[in-house]
Design an enzyme around this catalytic site. Structure first.
Site, PDB file in Angstrom:
ATOM      1  N   THR A   1      18.402  37.916 -30.438  1.00  0.00           N
ATOM      2  CA  THR A   1      19.696  37.868 -31.120  1.00  0.00           C
ATOM      3  C   THR A   1      20.660  38.884 -30.533  1.00  0.00           C
ATOM      4  O   THR A   1      21.872  38.668 -30.533  1.00  0.00           O
ATOM      5  CB  THR A   1      19.485  38.133 -32.630  1.00  0.00           C
ATOM      6  OG1 THR A   1      18.667  37.086 -33.124  1.00  0.00           O
ATOM      7  CG2 THR A   1      20.783  38.155 -33.396  1.00  0.00           C
TER       8      THR A   1
ATOM      9  N   TYR B   1      23.158  30.485 -34.945  1.00  0.00           N
ATOM     10  CA  TYR B   1      23.560  30.998 -33.632  1.00  0.00           C
ATOM     11  C   TYR B   1      22.437  30.687 -32.653  1.00  0.00           C
ATOM     12  O   TYR B   1      21.365  30.242 -33.058  1.00  0.00           O
ATOM     13  CB  TYR B   1      23.802  32.514 -33.676  1.00  0.00           C
ATOM     14  CG  TYR B   1      22.550  33.292 -33.995  1.00  0.00           C
ATOM     15  CD1 TYR B   1      22.119  33.471 -35.310  1.00  0.00           C
ATOM     16  CD2 TYR B   1      21.757  33.820 -32.977  1.00  0.00           C
ATOM     17  CE1 TYR B   1      20.953  34.149 -35.592  1.00  0.00           C
ATOM     18  CE2 TYR B   1      20.580  34.495 -33.259  1.00  0.00           C
ATOM     19  CZ  TYR B   1      20.187  34.653 -34.563  1.00  0.00           C
ATOM     20  OH  TYR B   1      19.025  35.304 -34.854  1.00  0.00           O
TER      21      TYR B   1
ATOM     22  N   SER C   1      12.880  35.286 -29.291  1.00  0.00           N
ATOM     23  CA  SER C   1      11.504  35.790 -29.153  1.00  0.00           C
ATOM     24  C   SER C   1      10.480  34.911 -29.857  1.00  0.00           C
ATOM     25  O   SER C   1       9.277  35.132 -29.725  1.00  0.00           O
ATOM     26  CB  SER C   1      11.405  37.247 -29.609  1.00  0.00           C
ATOM     27  OG  SER C   1      11.494  37.356 -30.991  1.00  0.00           O
TER      28      SER C   1
ATOM     29  N   THR D   1      13.887  40.044 -32.424  1.00  0.00           N
ATOM     30  CA  THR D   1      13.129  40.807 -33.418  1.00  0.00           C
ATOM     31  C   THR D   1      11.909  40.044 -33.966  1.00  0.00           C
ATOM     32  O   THR D   1      10.997  40.663 -34.505  1.00  0.00           O
ATOM     33  CB  THR D   1      14.026  41.208 -34.612  1.00  0.00           C
ATOM     34  OG1 THR D   1      14.510  40.018 -35.233  1.00  0.00           O
ATOM     35  CG2 THR D   1      15.182  42.081 -34.167  1.00  0.00           C
ATOM     36  N   ASP D   2      11.922  38.691 -33.824  1.00  0.00           N
ATOM     37  CA  ASP D   2      10.862  37.900 -34.477  1.00  0.00           C
ATOM     38  C   ASP D   2       9.454  38.304 -34.022  1.00  0.00           C
ATOM     39  O   ASP D   2       8.528  38.390 -34.835  1.00  0.00           O
ATOM     40  CB  ASP D   2      11.046  36.404 -34.188  1.00  0.00           C
ATOM     41  CG  ASP D   2      12.240  35.818 -34.942  1.00  0.00           C
ATOM     42  OD1 ASP D   2      12.858  36.538 -35.737  1.00  0.00           O
ATOM     43  OD2 ASP D   2      12.540  34.620 -34.713  1.00  0.00           O
TER      44      ASP D   2
ATOM     45  N   LYS E   1       8.098  43.833 -39.052  1.00  0.00           N
ATOM     46  CA  LYS E   1       9.371  43.236 -39.485  1.00  0.00           C
ATOM     47  C   LYS E   1       9.224  42.790 -40.940  1.00  0.00           C
ATOM     48  O   LYS E   1       8.286  42.075 -41.271  1.00  0.00           O
ATOM     49  CB  LYS E   1       9.724  42.049 -38.583  1.00  0.00           C
ATOM     50  CG  LYS E   1      11.081  41.430 -38.913  1.00  0.00           C
ATOM     51  CD  LYS E   1      11.509  40.344 -37.924  1.00  0.00           C
ATOM     52  CE  LYS E   1      12.870  39.818 -38.356  1.00  0.00           C
ATOM     53  NZ  LYS E   1      13.437  38.794 -37.477  1.00  0.00           N
TER      54      LYS E   1
ATOM     55  N   GLU F   1     -15.428  44.013 -49.841  1.00  0.00           N
ATOM     56  CA  GLU F   1     -15.786  42.939 -50.778  1.00  0.00           C
ATOM     57  C   GLU F   1     -16.641  41.864 -50.123  1.00  0.00           C
ATOM     58  O   GLU F   1     -16.954  40.848 -50.735  1.00  0.00           O
ATOM     59  CB  GLU F   1     -14.523  42.328 -51.373  1.00  0.00           C
ATOM     60  CG  GLU F   1     -13.841  43.223 -52.395  1.00  0.00           C
ATOM     61  CD  GLU F   1     -12.664  42.532 -53.070  1.00  0.00           C
ATOM     62  OE1 GLU F   1     -12.885  41.552 -53.807  1.00  0.00           O
ATOM     63  OE2 GLU F   1     -11.525  42.977 -52.831  1.00  0.00           O
TER      64      GLU F   1
HETATM   65  N1  ASP Z   1      14.995  34.547 -33.497  1.00  0.00           N
HETATM   66  C1  ASP Z   1      15.541  35.765 -32.975  1.00  0.00           C
HETATM   67  C2  ASP Z   1      14.605  36.296 -31.919  1.00  0.00           C
HETATM   68  O1  ASP Z   1      13.578  36.821 -32.222  1.00  0.00           O
HETATM   69  C3  ASP Z   1      15.765  36.746 -34.054  1.00  0.00           C
HETATM   70  C4  ASP Z   1      16.254  38.104 -33.624  1.00  0.00           C
HETATM   71  O2  ASP Z   1      16.314  38.476 -32.462  1.00  0.00           O
HETATM   72  O3  ASP Z   1      16.602  38.870 -34.530  1.00  0.00           O
HETATM   73  O4  ASP Z   1      14.911  36.196 -30.789  1.00  0.00           O
END
Ligand code: ASP
Length: 355
Positions: free
Chosen positions: A39, A52, A85, A118-119, A191, A312
């Site tokens: 992103t 996006y 990602s 971020t994914d 995350k 457990e």
């Molecule tokens: N879908 C995006 C990615 O991981 C989300 C992000 O970058 O925040 O590339």
């Protein structure tokens, strides 16, 4: 006599060098940005739409958006990939790892920044933490808002990431992630929000430090093994063993475990309920897998906490491994890398304690 002349020549050189440093300022640290997409490199048609496309903007355009960063470091960029990602692969992760290892002892680079979605940032960060052999700062950065959004968070995140990568105090902390003023260790971060800018947290072990407009504070070093103390070496590796994650829930069906074995998995990570638990039928399926030599790790679908051994269920009897502090996605990375060579169950359990 000759050695005296050499001594004075040396002194003269030193004086000239210090004069030139004070006249022209100190040489800036050299930071290499390896761009992979996400992103932070994403774009939308308007500043206020939630839809996006990731990975649209090049590394040069991203650096141009933060001209102040040029005061912190001499910056070079390389475009390794440009993907969301969700499409991250071991192939791309290896390109990043190989490039860092290639430059680990080069004088041309003092620190690395990796722009990333971020994914799956926690997978790549943790993978690099296991396999890059350098004390130089390696800093992942992303953003939650695309570059075209109102209040895009990418430029300041990138500025701060460059500041951390250029900071000698960041050395020896393993792979780091910088977002929203926080410095996380690859080992501890996860995350936690689908859309909020404060999406990364470091439960249990806590933050490595904080950064604000390029001013960094470091609080502690990670206590687990990483980088140079890591035994994992992926030089020349071109393929990785298949390791699947299977999600546990109420009335879980064990056939997914059998299907995974049929598809050739060498390892299975269970995203267990609670303390890495699953129902009796699934535990039986895991024990069957273990008897066939497939390594089964019990992790948890719970956001924080440790999965302990023999709590457990009887791991000793069933032939299972407890993931301790690793969530399923990181347990999968560790198991994948560990299974590059055959290892006994007790050795694997030790690895899960140490990394
Ligand atoms: N879908 C995006 C990615 O991981 C989300 C992000 O970058 O925040 O590339």
């Amino acid at each position: 006599m000759k050695s005296n002349i050499n001594f004075y020549k040396g002194m003269l050189l030193l004086v000239m060098l210090s004069l030139s440093i004070s006249m022209f300022g100190q040489a800036k640290p050299k930071v290499l940005i390896l761009a992979t997409g996400g992103t932070i490199a994403g774009a939308a048609k308007s500043g206020v739409q939630s839809g996006y496309t990731s990975g649209q903007v090049t590394i040069d355009a991203m650096v141009n958006a933060v001209p102040d960063a040029l005061k912190l470091a001499d910056i070079k960029g390389e475009q390794i990939a440009n993907v969301g990602s969700q499409d991250m692969s071991f192939e791309i992760m290896m390109k990043v790892a190989n490039r860092i290892n290639e430059l680990a002892s080069s004088k041309d680079v003092d620190g690395f920044v990796i722009t990333h979605g971020t994914d799956t940032m926690e997978e790549t960060a943790y993978f690099l933490n296991l396999v890059v052999k350098t004390d130089k700062p390696v800093v992942l950065v992303g953003s939650m808002r695309p570059s075209t959004a109102i209040s895009a968070d990418g430029p300041l995140n990138l500025y701060n990431a460059i500041a951390v990568a250029a900071d000698p105090n960041a050395k020896g902390h393993g792979v780091l992630l910088v977002m929203n003023d926080w410095i996380h260790s690859a080992q501890s971060l996860t995350k936690v929000s689908t859309t909020a800018v404060q999406t990364f947290m470091s439960p249990i072990r806590g933050l490595i430090g904080t950064t604000a407009y390029g001013v960094n504070d470091f609080y502690h070093y990670p206590d687990q093994k990483f980088g140079k103390t890591s035994e994992f070496d992926v030089k020349g590796v071109t393929s990785f063993p298949r390791v699947d994650i299977i999600y546990a829930d109420a009335d879980m069906k064990p056939d997914l475990i059998d299907a995974s074995i049929e598809k050739g998995a060498k390892g299975i990570v269970i995203a267990g309920v609670g303390n890495g638990n699953m129902n009796k039928a699934s535990l039986d399926a895991c024990a069957r897998a273990s008897k066939k030599g497939i390594i089964v790790v019990r992790s948890t679908r719970v956001a924080t906490g440790i999965v302990g051994r023999n709590v457990e269920c009887n791991d000793d009897e069933l032939g299972l491994i407890a993931s301790y502090g690793l969530n399923p996605q990181k347990a999968r990375i560790l198991l994948t890398v560990a299974l590059l060579k055959p290892r006994k169950l007790d050795e694997l359990q030790k690895i899960f304690l140490e990394y």
